[in-house]
Structures are given as structure tokens and as C-alpha cells.
Design an enzyme around this catalytic site. Structure first.
Site, PDB file in Angstrom:
ATOM      1  N   ASP A  79       0.824  -1.209   0.000  1.00  0.00           N
ATOM      2  CA  ASP A  79       0.000   0.000   0.000  1.00  0.00           C
ATOM      3  C   ASP A  79       0.852   1.251   0.000  1.00  0.00           C
ATOM      4  OD1 ASP A  79       0.810  -0.631   2.703  1.00  0.00           O
ATOM      5  OD2 ASP A  79      -0.602   0.892   3.414  1.00  0.00           O
ATOM      6  N   GLU A 173       0.222  -1.311   5.601  1.00  0.00           N
ATOM      7  CA  GLU A 173       1.282  -0.906   6.529  1.00  0.00           C
ATOM      8  C   GLU A 173       1.172   0.575   6.863  1.00  0.00           C
ATOM      9  OE1 GLU A 173       5.295   0.629   7.713  1.00  0.00           O
ATOM     10  OE2 GLU A 173       4.020   1.213   6.032  1.00  0.00           O
TER      11      GLU A 173
END
Length: 405
Positions: A79, A173
Site C-alpha cells: 500500500d 502498513e
């Protein structure tokens, strides 16, 4: 496929994570990228590559030698930060950098300049991958993903001995949830490295202790003409709360090992107001003192305006992995050794942030953090030198080859 080609392919996927969706992963495009990573891994010969229901991608490179060796893992996240627009990303590679300004977007007058970002001057002569200045680039952490895949290719195409290597790519994350669904037991590594750092040479085994804080304020609205001694303006009370925290202990005024309070969001009117904070400190005692300072500020507001004016919710996010890495300092030493072999100057420093490795270290998987090569993360002026990504891919392979010696 070169590291650069991999990276440019990966950043074409918009994988911005979301703190508010309540989904796992938080945005559906992360699974779309996950499917692409499984495809690339299988193409490399990683036969067990797969993605689970939560969007975690796993794979294994089997050992090619008869020695009984520890199992090592390499981990990066898919991400990108919601702090800046994540797509569509228009990335391009500059000519070898000459030390001057880089025009990112002529039409909009957006320029990447060493006057604003001195780090550029460290990369004279390198080809820089940049955006058009309207989105982030995604080097955090798609540079790490691309480097791990390219390191896997180097290992698989070489006869040099190595132990079993585990690979994982995580979602979310950037919103602190990257380790939430990570299956440490089935991952099967004894040790691992996250590849989620900044400039080449960075090597980190200390990070912030981290918490989030939500301050919800309840006010009382009444006609301002008759409000004397009665109105409680929640918006103004929110400002009072902020003023009770140390004014110089914010990210702007702190560096190195210094912690901070960071106001990440605010909204309010007369009857309702809300402040969102993150709390950070490397030192555990100071970290606890910061949380206590928030509680003291809330108590003071309640003293002034009545019990229940403030509702404070503090949640721990992760802790400093130093205590878990110090018994395994050979992990840091072997990364340093591999860097020196490749002519990289190791820069051991604390992370002013966190990684999946911080959480995973406390779950039994000691996990220092290695450089991914990018600069200016989480913003429109993010960039990464192509040559550094190539070197980091070699670094990862070298660390793993060295563990078999």
C-alpha cells in the site's frame, strides 16, 4: 525484467490505503496488485506463491544446499500512504541528474529543486524516477517490493548456495495494520528483514513507540446573546486542549531520538469537536509520559468545564523493536557486511516512524529494516534513483548468500 521496469509496473497500481474504510485490506486495489505479484513470483519460478483472503502475498525459494541453515524472510508492503494523492501516477526517469532543478510539470510550474530538497545533491549522475508533481510516487514501498522480486530472480538464476528464503508482501502498513493479519507461524522464517527504509545505506533496528489519540469534546450551544457563563464552545475548547500540550514537541521542532505529539486532524463546531493525534517516542518511559500528558490535559479541561467535556481514547500502535533485535545483532552486522562488500556506506540510525518489522519482532520474528532507496516519502516530490534500486536488489541477494557461508 530490470528493477526499474518492475517498479514502473508496480506504481501503475493505485494502492492507497484507507484509515476509515473498515475493510481488510482497507482498499480493494491492494488485492489487484497482490494478484499481479503472485503472477510475477510464479513467473520467476516461486511455485507456492499465493495471496490469502486478507491480501497478504507469500512465497518460498527453497534452499539449494545441504547445510541446515536458518530460514530468512524478506518483507515489503504494497500500500501507499493516504497523505498524498496516489494516482494516477505519471512516473518518468530523468537523464543523469546534473544538480539543478527538475521540472516535474511544466504546465503547472511544479519543480523539484535542491534548494528545497538537499538530498538531491547526493545523487548527481544518477537517473531519478519522479512523478509529474501531482501524486506521490509509491517508492514507499513499491521500491522495496521491486527490489525483493529482483533479488529473488538473482538468487534463482545463480548457483550460489543459500538457505530457504521466505517472501511476503503486506497490505495496509501505512495505516498501522500491516502486521494485523500476518501469519508468522505459517510464514516459517526464523529471521527477516523489512525493505522499507529510505536512502541507500540506511539500516535500522530502533523505531518509535507509537500510539494514536482521539480527543472528542462535547460543548453546549446557547444563543450568544445570553451565553454568559453557560456556553461551552467545543471548537474553542479543542484549541485550549491543544495549548496544554508542549508547543515545541511537534514534528517540526524535533529530530533524531526526540519524540512528539502530532495533530493529524481536527474538526469542530460549538457543540462537537474532535482532534486526532499520533504520539511518538523512542524511549518507553518518555512515551508513557506523553500519554500521561494527554490524560492530564483532558482532566484539566474537565476541571474547567465539567466532567465529561472530554472523552480521550488512546490506543497503542507498536513499540520500539530495539529490545527484540539487540539479542540478534548478527542480523545488523551481516547487513553491514553485505553493504560494505558492495561499496555502500552503512548508516545505522533510528526510524522516526515504524515498520511492519516492529510489530513482527514482538511476535517472535526479529526483523530489522533495510533501505529501499527512496526520498521524500508520502509527498508529491518523492523520488528514487534507479541505480540505487539495482544496488539494493544485489544487497538483498548478497545478505542471503552470505548466510550460507
Amino acid at each position: 525484467m530490470t528493477v526499474t521496469e518492475r517498479f514502473l509496473k508496480l506504481v501503475s497500481f493505485d494502492t492507497t490505503s484507507s484509515e476509515t474504510s473498515g475493510l481488510h485490506p482497507s482498499t480493494p486495489n491492494q488485492k489487484v496488485l497482490g494478484q499481479e505479484l503472485v503472477r510475477q513470483m510464479q513467473e520467476l519460478g516461486i511455485q507456492d506463491a499465493h495471496m490469502d483472503d486478507l491480501g497478504y502475498v507469500y512465497g518460498t525459494i527453497p534452499a539449494n544446499c545441504g547445510k541446515e541453515l536458518p530460514v530468512y524472510g524478506l518483507i515489503a508492503h504494497m500500500d501507499t500512504s493516504p497523505d498524498a494523492p496516489g494516482g494516477p501516477i505519471h512516473a518518468h526517469i530523468t537523464e543523469p541528474y546534473d544538480g539543478g532543478d527538475i521540472v516535474l510539470n511544466e504546465e503547472k510550474g511544479i519543480v523539484l529543486s535542491p534548494r528545497d530538497y538537499e538530498s538531491l545533491l547526493k545523487h548527481i549522475g544518477k537517473r531519478l524516477i519522479v512523478t509529474d508533481g501531482t501524486t506521490l510516487l509509491g517508492a514507499d514501498d513499491k521500491a522495496g517490493v521491486a527490489e525483493i522480486l529482483s533479488a529473488a530472480e538473482l538468487i534463482l538464476n545463480s548457483n550460489r548456495p543459500h538457505g530457504t528464503v521466505k517472501i511476503a508482501f503486506t497490505p495496509d502498513e501505512e495505516i498501522g495494520e500491516g502486521a494485523d493479519g500476518f501469519d508468522v507461524k505459517s510464514f516459517g522464517a526464523d529471521y527477516a528483514y523489512t525493505v522499507d527504509g529510505g536512502a541507500i545505506g540506511e539500516l535500522e533496528y530502533e523505531n518509535f513507540n507509537a500510539a494514536s489519540a482521539l480527543v472528542e469534546i462535547t460543548g453546549l450551544s446557547i444563543h450568544p446573546g445570553s451565553a454568559y457563563g453557560k456556553m461551552v464552545n467545543a471548537g474553542l475548547v479543542a484549541m485550549e486542549f491543544a495549548s496544554l500540550l508542549p508547543a515545541l514537541e511537534t514534528p517540526y521542532f524535533t529530530s533524531g531520538y526526540e519524540g512528539f505529539f502530532h495533530l493529524t486532524g481536527m474538526e469542530g463546531e460549538v457543540e462537537r469537536a474532535k482532534l486526532s493525534y499520533i504520539i511518538r517516542d523512542h524511549d518507553r518511559e518518555k512515551f508513557e509520559a506523553r500519554k500521561a500528558a494527554m490524560e492530564k490535559a483532558a482532566a484539566e479541561i474537565d476541571r474547567r468545564y465539567g466532567a465529561g467535556t472530554v472523552q480521550l481514547t488512546i490506543r497503542d500502535s507498536y513499540f520500539n523493536m530495539k529490545e527484540k533485535i539487540e539479542p540478534c545483532m548478527f542480523l545488523v552486522d551481516q547487513a553491514k557486511k553485505a553493504m560494505l562488500t558492495l561499496g555502500i556506506e552503512p548508516k545505522v540510525q533510528p526510524i522516526r516512524g515504524g515498520t511492519d518489522g516492529a510489530r513482527l519482532s514482538f511476535e517472535g520474528l526479529p526483523c530489522p529494516n533495510l533501505c529501499a532507496g527512496g526520498e521524500n516519502f508520502h509527498g508529491r516530490f518523492e523520488y528514487v534513483p534507479a541505480e540505487d534500486m539495482e544496488t539494493i536488489a544485489k544487497l538483498l541477494a548478497t545478505i542471503l548468500w552470505n548466510t550460507a557461508k
